[in-house]
Design an enzyme around this catalytic site. Structure first.
Site, PDB file in Angstrom:
ATOM      1  N   ARG A   1       2.280   8.786  16.035  1.00  0.00           N
ATOM      2  CA  ARG A   1       2.173   7.333  15.865  1.00  0.00           C
ATOM      3  C   ARG A   1       1.148   6.947  14.804  1.00  0.00           C
ATOM      4  O   ARG A   1       0.900   5.755  14.582  1.00  0.00           O
ATOM      5  CB  ARG A   1       1.773   6.681  17.190  1.00  0.00           C
ATOM      6  CG  ARG A   1       2.810   6.836  18.295  1.00  0.00           C
ATOM      7  CD  ARG A   1       4.014   5.947  18.066  1.00  0.00           C
ATOM      8  NE  ARG A   1       4.961   6.031  19.158  1.00  0.00           N
ATOM      9  CZ  ARG A   1       5.943   5.162  19.351  1.00  0.00           C
ATOM     10  NH1 ARG A   1       6.121   4.165  18.508  1.00  0.00           N
ATOM     11  NH2 ARG A   1       6.780   5.301  20.349  1.00  0.00           N
TER      12      ARG A   1
ATOM     13  N   THR B   1      22.362  -9.610  26.333  1.00  0.00           N
ATOM     14  CA  THR B   1      22.863  -9.299  24.986  1.00  0.00           C
ATOM     15  C   THR B   1      24.287  -8.779  25.124  1.00  0.00           C
ATOM     16  O   THR B   1      24.521  -7.803  25.849  1.00  0.00           O
ATOM     17  CB  THR B   1      21.965  -8.234  24.325  1.00  0.00           C
ATOM     18  OG1 THR B   1      20.621  -8.718  24.345  1.00  0.00           O
ATOM     19  CG2 THR B   1      22.402  -7.946  22.902  1.00  0.00           C
TER      20      THR B   1
ATOM     21  N   CYS C   1      16.952  -1.532  24.072  1.00  0.00           N
ATOM     22  CA  CYS C   1      17.759  -2.472  23.274  1.00  0.00           C
ATOM     23  C   CYS C   1      18.293  -1.935  21.951  1.00  0.00           C
ATOM     24  O   CYS C   1      19.495  -2.066  21.682  1.00  0.00           O
ATOM     25  CB  CYS C   1      16.937  -3.722  23.003  1.00  0.00           C
ATOM     26  SG  CYS C   1      16.518  -4.613  24.505  1.00  0.00           S
ATOM     27  N   PHE C   2      17.408  -1.369  21.111  1.00  0.00           N
ATOM     28  CA  PHE C   2      17.819  -1.089  19.733  1.00  0.00           C
ATOM     29  C   PHE C   2      19.075  -0.217  19.657  1.00  0.00           C
ATOM     30  O   PHE C   2      20.061  -0.574  19.021  1.00  0.00           O
ATOM     31  CB  PHE C   2      16.683  -0.430  18.954  1.00  0.00           C
ATOM     32  CG  PHE C   2      15.667  -1.400  18.422  1.00  0.00           C
ATOM     33  CD1 PHE C   2      15.801  -2.763  18.648  1.00  0.00           C
ATOM     34  CD2 PHE C   2      14.570  -0.964  17.690  1.00  0.00           C
ATOM     35  CE1 PHE C   2      14.867  -3.668  18.164  1.00  0.00           C
ATOM     36  CE2 PHE C   2      13.638  -1.858  17.194  1.00  0.00           C
ATOM     37  CZ  PHE C   2      13.781  -3.203  17.435  1.00  0.00           C
ATOM     38  N   GLN C   3      19.002   0.956  20.280  1.00  0.00           N
ATOM     39  CA  GLN C   3      20.133   1.887  20.176  1.00  0.00           C
ATOM     40  C   GLN C   3      21.400   1.249  20.761  1.00  0.00           C
ATOM     41  O   GLN C   3      22.465   1.261  20.146  1.00  0.00           O
ATOM     42  CB  GLN C   3      19.764   3.176  20.905  1.00  0.00           C
ATOM     43  CG  GLN C   3      20.953   4.033  21.181  1.00  0.00           C
ATOM     44  CD  GLN C   3      20.722   5.488  20.787  1.00  0.00           C
ATOM     45  OE1 GLN C   3      19.924   5.809  19.914  1.00  0.00           O
ATOM     46  NE2 GLN C   3      21.427   6.365  21.432  1.00  0.00           N
ATOM     47  N   LYS C   4      21.262   0.662  21.950  1.00  0.00           N
ATOM     48  CA  LYS C   4      22.413   0.052  22.634  1.00  0.00           C
ATOM     49  C   LYS C   4      23.036  -1.046  21.766  1.00  0.00           C
ATOM     50  O   LYS C   4      24.260  -1.111  21.611  1.00  0.00           O
ATOM     51  CB  LYS C   4      21.934  -0.536  23.969  1.00  0.00           C
ATOM     52  CG  LYS C   4      22.861  -1.530  24.600  1.00  0.00           C
ATOM     53  CD  LYS C   4      22.341  -1.998  25.945  1.00  0.00           C
ATOM     54  CE  LYS C   4      21.328  -3.109  25.911  1.00  0.00           C
ATOM     55  NZ  LYS C   4      21.856  -4.449  25.600  1.00  0.00           N
TER      56      LYS C   4
ATOM     57  N   ALA D   1       9.992  -9.147  23.086  1.00  0.00           N
ATOM     58  CA  ALA D   1       9.815  -7.692  23.062  1.00  0.00           C
ATOM     59  C   ALA D   1       8.920  -7.302  24.226  1.00  0.00           C
ATOM     60  O   ALA D   1       8.032  -8.068  24.621  1.00  0.00           O
ATOM     61  CB  ALA D   1       9.196  -7.252  21.737  1.00  0.00           C
TER      62      ALA D   1
END
Ligand SMILES: NC(=O)c1ccc[n+]([C@@H]2O[C@H](COP(=O)([O-])OP(=O)(O)OC[C@H]3O[C@@H](n4cnc5c(N)ncnc54)[C@H](O)[C@@H]3O)[C@@H](O)[C@H]2O)c1
Ligand SMILES: O=c1ccn([C@@H]2O[C@H](COP(=O)(O)OP(=O)(O)O[C@H]3O[C@H](CO)[C@@H](O)[C@H](O)[C@H]3O)[C@@H](O)[C@H]2O)c(=O)[nH]1
Length: 569
Positions: free
Chosen positions: A540, A227, A371-374, A259
Site C-alpha cells: 500500500r 446497484t 462493488c467494483f468487480q461486481k 464508500a
C-alpha cells in the site's frame, strides 16, 4: 427559543432590581415549559438541557452577585469594574449597550445549536424503518454490537434509534405503513446459469417488488437503491403493476454512491444525489417527493434528476471509471518497477493536471470490495448483451489488470524469498479490502494469502477490525478455500492478536491494508523479532522505506524502484 431568551433577558435588565425576582421566576417557568416541549419533540437532547441548566445557573449567580453588590475573589474585581463603568448613575440600570456581548454570544451559540437542531428536527419528521429477512442482522442493528464497523455509525444510530429509526423483521406491516420504500438488497454476480460470473443477480430485487405488490394497501413510491443493470426498473415496474388491488406505484432509481470507511461523511455531504424517474407527470411528481427528502440536508443544486435508465447506468459507469483509474495506475506501477521510475512521483506529476486530478490514483495490490468487480462485470455483460463486444473487452481489461496486479504481488514475494516460501512464516498486516472497515468481500489480501498458501506458507494475519469467521466465509465463497479443499487450512492460517505477534519469528511481513496504525509500529522491535533476512512487502506504499532499510529490512514496494537493482537512483 433564543428570541424568547434574549427578549426576557432584556426585559429583566430594564426592570428595577427589586422586581427582578418576579421576572426571574417568570423566566424560569418559561424555560422549564419550553425545554420540556423541545426535549419531547427531540429538538434538544436531555444532555443539551443539562449543559444549558449548568450554564444558566452560573449566569444567574453572576447576575445575582452583580445585582446585590456581592463578589467572590474571582468575580469581584470584574463586577466592581462593571458596576463602575456600565450601570447608569441616574437610573441605576444596566444600559442596552452592555447587553450586546451576552446577546451576540447567545445568538451565535444558541442560534448555531438551533440550526443544527432544525436540521435534525426536519429529519425527525421522517420515520425510517429498516427491514430484513435476516434475524441475525436485525438483532445486531438493535444491539450495542452493530453488524458492521463504520466510523461514526454508532453515534448516528444512537441518535435516532427508537425515535424515528427502527430495525424490524416485520416486513409486511412496514411495507403497508410506508409511503416510500427503498429496495437496498444485495445484487451479487451470478454464480450459475446464463451470464454466470458476469451478470448481476437481481432475484432479490424482484422478490422485494413481488412482496410490495402483494401486501401493499395504498399507492407508494418504490426506490431502487441497489446497484442494478440498466432497465431493471422496467422489471420492477412490471411486477408492481400486476398487483390485484389496482394500486399505483412509481418506480425511481436512486443509486448509492457512498464508500465504506467514509460512509457517514459521504451520506452527510454527498458529491451529488442522483434520482432517475419516469418522465410522466406522476413520475416527475414522485421524483420531486424524493428530492424533497434529500433537500433536508443536501443543497438542491447537488440533487440531479434524470430519466430512469441514465440513473441506473450512471452508477455502473461511476464505479467503472473509479476502478479504471486504479487499474491504470497499477499498470504503470509495474512499468516503474521495471524502469526505475517511482509511481508516487508519477502520481503527483500527473495528478496536478486538473483534468486528471489527484484522487483515486494510489497504486496498490489491486482494488477489492463488494462493488467494483461486481459492477464492472455487470457493465461488461450489459455491453455483450447489446452486441457491443469492443466495449465489453475494454471494460473487462480493468478487471484483468486488477487480477494481474494481485498475482504479480504474490509472485514477487515468492521470487524475492529465494523462490520458496514453503514452511516459512509470513505476517499479513491488514486483511480488510481498505482501511476503516472490517469488510473482506473480494479483499485483495485474500488472493495474496491464497497464492502463498498454495506455496505451503504459514500465514499469520493481523487486522484490527476483521472478524475471523468473516475471513473464513469469504475465502470459501470467493476462492473455494475451506478445510475440505485445502487440508490443514485452519492450522496454516493463524489470526494474531496484534502486529507484533504476527511478525514474531516471521520471514516476511506484508502490508496489505493501509491501516494508519501500521505506520506507527516499532519496526526496530519487529526487525529484532524476525528471521533474517527480514523482508517487508509494502502493498500500500504507506511505510517509510528508507527508514526500514536503515534498520536492516529488505524492502519491496508497489511501483518503487529497488535500490539494489538501480544503482543510478
Ligand atoms: N456496500 C456498499 O458500500 C454499497 C455502496 C453502494 C451501493 N451498494 C449496493 O447496495 C446493494 C446492497 O449492498 P450491501 O453491501 O448492503 O449488501 P449486503 O449483502 O450487505 O446486505 C443486503 C441485505 O439484504 C437482505 N435481503 C436480501 N434479500 C432480501 C429480501 N427479499 N427481503 C428483505 N431483505 C433481503 C439480506 O439479508 C442482507 O442483509 C447492492 O446492490 C450494492 O451493490 C452497496
Ligand atoms: O487510489 C485508490 C483508491 C482505491 N483503491 C482500492 O479500491 C477499492 C475500493 O475502494 P473505495 O472505492 O474507496 O471503496 P468502496 O467502498 O468499494 O466504494 C466504491 O464502491 C461503492 C459501491 O458501489 C461506491 O458507492 C463508491 O462510490 C465507490 O468508491 C479498495 O480496495 C481500495 O483500496 C486503490 O487501490 N487505490
Amino acid at each position: 427559543m433564543s428570541l424568547g431568551f434574549i427578549g426576557t433577558s432584556i426585559l429583566g435588565s430594564v426592570i428595577p432590581v427589586e422586581h427582578r425576582i418576579v421576572v426571574g421566576l417568570a423566566f424560569g417557568a418559561y424555560s422549564a415549559i419550553a425545554l420540556r416541549y423541545r426535549v419531547r419533540e427531540h429538538l434538544h437532547t436531555v444532555e443539551q438541557v443539562a449543559v444549558g441548566v449548568v450554564l444558566g445557573v452560573m449566569n444567574a449567580l453572576a447576575w445575582l452577585q452583580f445585582g446585590m453588590g456581592a463578589g467572590s475573589d474571582v468575580a469581584g474585581p470584574v463586577l466592581a469594574y462593571a458596576r463602575e463603568h456600565w450601570v447608569s448613575a441616574e437610573t441605576g440600570l444596566f444600559p442596552y449597550s452592555a447587553l450586546a456581548i451576552p446577546i451576540v454570544v447567545g445568538i451565535v451559540v444558541v442560534g448555531s445549536f438551533e440550526r443544527r437542531i432544525a436540521f435534525y428536527s426536519k429529519s425527525f419528521d421522517i420515520r425510517v424503518c429498516v427491514v430484513d429477512l435476516s434475524k441475525k442482522q436485525i438483532d445486531a442493528w438493535n444491539s450495542r454490537d452493530l453488524p458492521i464497523y463504520e466510523p461514526g455509525l454508532r453515534e448516528v444510530v444512537d441518535q435516532s434509534l427508537g425515535k424515528n429509526l427502527f430495525f424490524s423483521l416485520d416486513i409486511d406491516s412496514e411495507i403497508k405503513m410506508a409511503d416510500i420504500i427503498f429496495i437496498s438488497v444485495n445484487t451479487p454476480t451470478k454464480t450459475q446459469g446464463i451470464g454466470a460470473g458476469r451478470a448481476a443477480n437481481i432475484k432479490n430485487c424482484e422478490l422485494c417488488a413481488r412482496k410490495i405488490a402483494e401486501v401493499s394497501e395504498s399507492d407508494k413510491i418504490v426506490v431502487e437503491k441497489s446497484t442494478v443493470p440498466v432497465r431493471t426498473a422496467q422489471a420492477v415496474n412490471r411486477v408492481l403493476e400486476c398487483n390485484e388491488k389496482g394500486l399505483k406505484f412509481q418506480v425511481l432509481s436512486n443509486p448509492e454512491f457512498l464508500a465504506e470507511g467514509t460512509a457517514i461523511a459521504d451520506l452527510m455531504k454527498p458529491d451529488r444525489v442522483l434520482i432517475g424517474g419516469n418522465q410522466s407527470p406522476e413520475g416527475l411528481k414522485a421524483a420531486e417527493t424524493l428530492v424533497s427528502v434529500y433537500a433536508n440536508w443536501v443543497p438542491r443544486e447537488q440533487i440531479l434528476t434524470t430519466n430512469l435508465w441514465s440513473s441506473e447506468l450512471s452508477k455502473l459507469v461511476a464505479n467503472a471509471f473509479l476502478a479504471q483509474r486504479v487499474s491504470s495506475i497499477n499498470s504503470i506501477s509495474a512499468l516503474c518497477e521495471a524502469t526505475g521510475a517511482n509511481v508516487s512521483e508519477i502520481t503527483r506529476a500527473v495528478g496536478m493536471d486538473d483534468r486528471i486530478g489527484k484522487r483515486f490514483l494510489n497504486s496498490s495490490i489491486g482494488f477489492g470490495g463488494s462493488c467494483f468487480q461486481k459492477d464492472i462485470l455487470n457493465l461488461v455483460y450489459l455491453c455483450e448483451t447489446y452486441g457491443l463486444k469492443e466495449c465489453a473487452d475494454y471494460w473487462n481489461q480493468v478487471i484483468l489488470m486488477n487480477d494481474y496486479q494481485k498475482k504479480r504481488f504474490s509472485e514477487k514475494m515468492v521470487a524475492c524469498m529465494f523462490n520458496t516460501v514453503t514452511g516459512k512464516k509470513i505476517a499479513i498486516l491488514g486483511y480488510a479490502f481498505k482501511k476503516d472497515t472490517g469488510d473482506v468481500r473480494e479483499t485483495p489480501s485474500m488472493f495474496v494469502v491464497r497464492d502463498l498458501l498454495l506455496e505451503q506458507a504459514q500465514i499469520h494475519v493481523y487486522d484490527p477490525q476483521v472478524k475471523r469467521e468473516d475471513m473464513w466465509a469469504e475465502m470459501d465463497y470467493t476462492c473455494d478455500l475451506n478445510p475440505s479443499t485445502y487440508t490443514g487450512l485452519e492450522s496454516a492460517v493463524t489470526t494474531s492478536p496484534d502486529a507484533y505477534a504476527a511478525c514474531d519469528g516471521a520471514h516476511a511481513l506484508a502490508v496489505l491494508t493501509e491501516w494508519d496504525e501500521f505506520k506507527e509500529l516499532d519496526f526496530e522491535h519487529i526487525y529484532k523479532s524476525m528471521a533474517k533476512p527480514a523482508f517487508v512487502f509494502d502493498g500500500r506504499n504507506i511505510l517509510d522505506h528508507d527508514a526500514l532499510r536503515k534498520i536492516g529490512f529488505e524492502v519491496h514496494a508497489i511501483g518503487k524502484p529497488d535500490p539494489n537493482k538501480f544503482s543510478d537512483l
